[in-house]
Design a protein around this motif. Sequence first.
Motif, mmCIF file in Angstrom:
data_model
loop_
_atom_site.group_PDB
_atom_site.id
_atom_site.type_symbol
_atom_site.label_atom_id
_atom_site.label_comp_id
_atom_site.label_asym_id
_atom_site.label_seq_id
_atom_site.Cartn_x
_atom_site.Cartn_y
_atom_site.Cartn_z
ATOM 1 N N VAL A 14 36.769 -0.323 1.309
ATOM 2 C CA VAL A 14 36.566 0.305 0.010
ATOM 3 C C VAL A 14 37.918 0.505 -0.655
ATOM 4 N N ALA A 65 35.883 1.133 5.185
ATOM 5 C CA ALA A 65 34.798 1.940 4.621
ATOM 6 C C ALA A 65 34.393 3.069 5.551
ATOM 7 N N ASP A 66 34.320 2.807 6.864
ATOM 8 C CA ASP A 66 33.900 3.856 7.786
ATOM 9 C C ASP A 66 34.914 4.998 7.852
ATOM 10 N N ALA A 109 36.978 5.900 5.330
ATOM 11 C CA ALA A 109 36.879 6.614 4.055
ATOM 12 C C ALA A 109 35.670 7.535 4.037
ATOM 13 N N ALA A 110 34.556 7.078 4.598
ATOM 14 C CA ALA A 110 33.311 7.852 4.561
ATOM 15 C C ALA A 110 33.398 9.148 5.361
ATOM 16 N N LYS A 111 34.260 9.182 6.364
ATOM 17 C CA LYS A 111 34.319 10.383 7.207
ATOM 18 C C LYS A 111 35.576 11.218 6.983
ATOM 19 N N GLU A 170 37.572 13.730 4.715
ATOM 20 C CA GLU A 170 37.501 14.651 3.577
ATOM 21 C C GLU A 170 38.876 14.870 2.948
#
Length: 162
Positions: A43, A67-68, A70-72, A74
């Motif tokens: 991403v 992506a993984d 970035a998704a986790k 904060e």
Amino acid sequence: MSTRHAEIVEGVVTLRSPSWAHESATEVIRRQLTPRLEELALVSGSGNLDLPGSENRYVPDLAVVPADLAAKTEGALLPDQTLLVMEVSSPSNAETDRTVKRRRYGQYGAPLHLLVDRQARTCTLFSEPGRLGYAVEDGPHPFGTAVRLPEPFALALDTSRL
């Protein structure tokens, strides 16, 4: 376009509000990267990057990350967790982007750093990060010249619309 970014550069808090021309340059590159990002589960965005042990926290114009991850995440990521970091210069920050940020991104392990220098109308790709910054400088290439991104991107960026 009312987004303001606060970043800390060498201990100085700086508020930035990118111009439309600045945002347009970022978007030109982002659109070319998007097909590869989807294929590689990456991403792009302009989230915070922390430089531990320094007084720096940067907000790049564009960073590419898994992506993984970035998704986790904060909070801020580290430059060495990116695959590519891009800065687009503005009249108010051009020297900082050309020197300070380039050196710091290299020192903190960002594998690739693309500088879109709107004032000089050039693009430069920096690679092989190390203790003193980047060992390899590909450019500056005048706008209109293709800039080749290595693996995992393996594509030539069209800079004619910058």
